[in-house]
Design an enzyme around this catalytic site. Sequence first.
Site, PDB file in Angstrom:
ATOM      1  N   CYS B  83      32.183  36.237  18.278  1.00  0.00           N
ATOM      2  CA  CYS B  83      31.494  35.287  17.390  1.00  0.00           C
ATOM      3  C   CYS B  83      32.469  34.376  16.653  1.00  0.00           C
ATOM      4  CB  CYS B  83      30.623  36.034  16.398  1.00  0.00           C
ATOM      5  SG  CYS B  83      29.579  37.251  17.184  1.00  0.00           S
ATOM      6  N   CYS B 206      19.266  40.434   9.089  1.00  0.00           N
ATOM      7  CA  CYS B 206      19.988  40.061  10.313  1.00  0.00           C
ATOM      8  C   CYS B 206      19.850  38.567  10.585  1.00  0.00           C
ATOM      9  CB  CYS B 206      19.416  40.794  11.526  1.00  0.00           C
ATOM     10  SG  CYS B 206      19.220  42.571  11.298  1.00  0.00           S
ATOM     11  N   SER B 207      20.912  37.963  11.119  1.00  0.00           N
ATOM     12  CA  SER B 207      20.832  36.573  11.561  1.00  0.00           C
ATOM     13  C   SER B 207      20.066  36.530  12.884  1.00  0.00           C
ATOM     14  CB  SER B 207      22.232  35.980  11.717  1.00  0.00           C
ATOM     15  OG  SER B 207      22.998  36.756  12.615  1.00  0.00           O
ATOM     16  N   ILE B 209      18.648  34.941  16.772  1.00  0.00           N
ATOM     17  CA  ILE B 209      19.140  34.487  18.076  1.00  0.00           C
ATOM     18  C   ILE B 209      18.884  32.974  18.123  1.00  0.00           C
ATOM     19  CG2 ILE B 209      18.679  34.621  20.561  1.00  0.00           C
ATOM     20  CD1 ILE B 209      19.855  37.207  19.519  1.00  0.00           C
ATOM     21  N   LYS B 329      22.217  33.261   8.534  1.00  0.00           N
ATOM     22  CA  LYS B 329      20.910  33.876   8.302  1.00  0.00           C
ATOM     23  C   LYS B 329      19.754  32.880   8.424  1.00  0.00           C
ATOM     24  CE  LYS B 329      17.952  36.879   6.972  1.00  0.00           C
ATOM     25  NZ  LYS B 329      16.989  36.231   7.873  1.00  0.00           N
ATOM     26  N   HIS B 333      22.433  31.341  14.302  1.00  0.00           N
ATOM     27  CA  HIS B 333      23.738  31.864  14.713  1.00  0.00           C
ATOM     28  C   HIS B 333      23.899  31.805  16.227  1.00  0.00           C
ATOM     29  CE1 HIS B 333      27.389  34.070  14.828  1.00  0.00           C
ATOM     30  NE2 HIS B 333      26.912  35.288  14.837  1.00  0.00           N
TER      31      HIS B 333
END
Lengths: 133, 385
Positions: B83, B206-207, B209, B329, B333
Amino acid sequence: MSTSARYTREIPQRYRLEAAKCKGCSKLFFPPRLICDECGGKEFEPHRLSDKGKVVSYSVVRIGPSQFVEQVPYIVSVVELEDGVRLTCQVADAKPEELEIGAPVTIEFRKIGEEGDAGIIHYGYKAVLDRFK
Amino acid sequence: MRDVAIIGVGINRWGELWESPLRDIFVESALEAIADTKVDHLDSMYVGCMTSGLFIGQEHLASLLADYLGQNHLPSARIESACASGALAAKCGYFEVASGASDIVMVAGVEKMTDVGGDGATYALSTAADAEYEVYHGVTFPSLYAMMAVEHMHLYGTTSEDLAHVAVKNHKHGAKNPLAQFPFEISVDAVLNSIMVADPLHIYDCSPITDGAAAAILCPLEMASKFTDKPLVRVAGIGHATDTIALHQRKELSWLEGTARAAKQAYKQADIKPQDLHCAEVHDCFTIAEIMVIEALGLVEKGKGGSAAKEGTTALGGKIPVNTSGGLKSKGHPVGATGVAQLVEVTKQLRGECGERQVEGAKYGLTQNMGGTGGSAVVHILEAI
Ligand SMILES: [Zn+2]
């Protein structure tokens, strides 16, 4: 997940917790390495890790990858063995609320998962809380 | 070594771009970056991408993307560090310009994540962890960060509510960013009542998709005013470090040593202290990540990151606004693009182009991009000239 060659070469670690001990400074490496990051030594002797340890941290996987989807929810943990070596594994036969940092565990040889179709069954180490022993 | 400036930035639509192939997503942002400048050619290009091979079955992006950008034969390289691929591509471009080897270099990042299903994406992302000694045992990225969170909670008393406040703050910022994938506000209750992915992380910790790209154009600072009429932005410092990719091999699970080391280098080169910063874009792939990152960057004391969002320290209007873009977030991402998108946001902040989310008078801004559970980390410090 793995071809059989890939699986087979990790067997000493997964089945027997085989680490390598640096002959220069005695640092332990799990899995074994070719060079010591402490002293630069390149000579090692095999070392069977202790199967006793304690929980460093843990979580409950509630949404899992496909190979583990039938096991959810399951507990994963970072465990520190008596030798000081840390590893990641599942905690078997426990409820999430029974876990706590510092909980003593014993490493056991267990089934990890199946490859599906006619694939091989994966084995390896899991931790079990000592209060159940 | 020459001083390096960012003279153009481009970022396009982010979200689930089912109708767009990776090459188009990249080219849209790249063209926007070029159009943001007066350059008439590129000398070279670096593109960060984590794993197009697993996401769309396509490697060799360096050549493919140069060609589709209308730059066939351009020297081009694809950079991978999970990442942190985007920021690492930027670092490569920086040194190519700083060294004098090239004058005008594009640095970009791209990821196309929605061509695979949720399980395919989980698998592709899991390759940033240790395949044989972490993933083999069934850990997922949420569960790795969850274990970092559990230790942070144990050591410092951080709570699930503290984590939720990071998501709430970043969504509040993202609501002011028309480009964000989820440009709306959420409540603490919504986070705490969302489904649990890996205890104690809820889905709103969670961030998402995301499909997306980002691009920037670098040139020597001494030439910059020739290629742009906008306020000049100098790359004042760069830091880069690695750490073990297996989380369990670190002494402290909740301390990001790679980020701390990268930050130290960047502060030293820029000759500033954390207190001198006016804004920061950091890698909040999970809420706990932002908490650990602001500690490693020295924006708050070690162990004090938990309450920063709740107390407003890191909110717009606070002491050090963090993730004014909405962060990973809320903004999204697309893993390989994230590091470059952070540079785009800070460049816009330093130029005063951020509208409702502008940090007034911003002179120094920082970006922090990391791979895996922190196994790679790249920090940039930008300065408005
Ligand atoms: Zn040694």
